[in-house]
Design an enzyme around this catalytic site. Structure first.
Site, PDB file in Angstrom:
ATOM      1  N   GLN A  71     -11.616 -74.204-103.251  1.00  0.00           N
ATOM      2  CA  GLN A  71     -11.769 -74.872-101.960  1.00  0.00           C
ATOM      3  C   GLN A  71     -11.780 -73.831-100.843  1.00  0.00           C
ATOM      4  OE1 GLN A  71      -8.865 -77.367 -99.642  1.00  0.00           O
ATOM      5  NE2 GLN A  71     -10.282 -79.007-100.206  1.00  0.00           N
ATOM      6  N   CYS A 101      -8.202 -81.106 -93.757  1.00  0.00           N
ATOM      7  CA  CYS A 101      -6.887 -80.578 -93.393  1.00  0.00           C
ATOM      8  C   CYS A 101      -6.623 -80.788 -91.905  1.00  0.00           C
ATOM      9  CB  CYS A 101      -6.786 -79.097 -93.732  1.00  0.00           C
ATOM     10  SG  CYS A 101      -5.169 -78.384 -93.351  1.00  0.00           S
ATOM     11  N   SER A 205      -8.762 -89.886-102.899  1.00  0.00           N
ATOM     12  CA  SER A 205      -7.558 -89.111-102.648  1.00  0.00           C
ATOM     13  C   SER A 205      -6.702 -89.876-101.650  1.00  0.00           C
ATOM     14  CB  SER A 205      -7.924 -87.725-102.099  1.00  0.00           C
ATOM     15  OG  SER A 205      -6.776 -86.980-101.768  1.00  0.00           O
TER      16      SER A 205
END
Length: 344
Positions: A71, A101, A205
């Site tokens: 990633q 993020c 997720s």
């Protein structure tokens, strides 16, 4: 659409990229437990280009650590392209771009979820990176995104469609807004919507703390696969449990509409274990993790295990005493003494 060496199926759970956690020892441990694919910790494109040692350490791997997805994050086309080139030169062939993020030190650079605030730049970066990856046959790239940056400002549908048009191989969606971080309740219906909207695989997720959570999301949304993050941190066996439960619901014909049938099951009916067996299993897990840590990152293994072990034993009696004893550990001998005393 299937990605050759990267299985994206309900029965092939992934280990998520976890900053400060999904290093080589933990990835190998999760693979032993059934993780079909593992992701590295988040790697800075600039760090790759400038040769930062910490960034290089994140890329530590071995032949057993496959298939592996690296990633990468960054907000500038040049650095992202060069970062991918760097990875390709070192033999990596699967990549994921972090667009989810919400940590301040990442978003303040315009990276991570902040890219959802500047879609023209994000699309330019995405196309550049996808084109670079696909210059080499068999190389794959996905994107991990959120619903949007600000509450109520959903951009995930537009983003996913554009990424598909550019040639992305899969999309992982954490169905929260960046501003929520991990608070509130994920909007799982967005996963179902995304699955209907695009043809490339969708991975779920967000708040998948148990295998039961993962199976529920698969049944309710129809996504291709799930990715475990915080659930794996506390219980690496979540991957084996996921595979068992998925087989169970298939054999029983349980669907999303019949979800209550699995919810009322006592977990011990599927995984019958005595308290003594549970404790023995956790001990074996800790010792396996410690062995990998001693082999692949001995310099920082003691400090890491001081953080890791408390998560594994949190539900056991006297877990607080273990945490207190671990704080004083400075050597492997100290660790072994504390662990063996607790489980002896």
């Amino acid at each position: 659409m299937q990605n050759d060496f990267l299985p994206i199926k309900p029965e092939t759970p992934w280990l998520a990229p976890l900053a400060g956690w999904s290093d080589l020892p933990f990835r190998l441990l999760c693979r032993e437990q059934g993780a079909a694919v593992a992701c590295t910790e988040m790697v800075s494109a600039k760090g790759l280009v400038y040769g930062g040692k910490n960034t290089q350490d994140l890329l530590q791997t071995t032949a057993k650590d496959f298939p592996l997805v690296v990633q990468i994050f960054g907000a500038e086309q040049e650095f992202m392209q060069k970062g991918v080139q760097f990875l390709k030169e070192r033999g990596f062939c699967a990549y994921d771009v972090n667009v989810g993020c919400s940590v301040n030190k990442v978003v303040k650079t315009g990276s991570g979820a902040a890219m959802l605030k500047d879609l023209p730049n994000f699309f330019a970066v995405a196309k550049t990176v996808i084109d670079e990856v696909h210059k080499d046959a068999g190389h794959k790239i996905g994107f991990k995104i959120r619903l949007g940056y600000y509450l109520g400002e959903k951009v995930y549908e537009e983003v996913a469609q554009r990424l598909q048009d550019f040639g992305a191989d899969w999309i992982t969606l954490h169905p929260r807004y960046a501003k929520q971080s991990f608070s509130g309740v994920p909007e799982y219906e967005a996963l179902a919507r995304l699955k209907e909207l695009i043809e490339i695989p969708v991975i779920a997720s967000g708040d998948l703390f148990t295998a039961r959570d993962g199976i529920r999301v698969l049944l309710e949304t129809g996504v291709n696969a799930v990715m475990y993050a915080r659930g794996a941190m506390s219980n690496p066996r979540i991957f084996a449990e996921h595979k068992y439960l998925w087989q169970y619901v298939q054999e029983k014909g349980i669907t999303g509409k019949d979800l209550a049938n699995i919810e009322i099951l006592d977990y011990n009916e599927l995984f019958p274990k005595s308290p003594e067996q549970i404790k023995a299993d956790i001990y074996a897990l800790i010792m396996e993790h410690l062995a990998y840590a001693k082999t692949y990152c001995p310099a920082r293994a003691v400090l890491q295990m001081r953080t890791i072990v408390p998560r594994y034993v949190r539900h056991l009696e006297n877990a607080k005493l273990v945490r207190q004893a671990l704080i004083k550990c400075r050597t492997f001998e100290d660790l072994d003494a504390v662990i063996n005393e607790f489980f002896g």
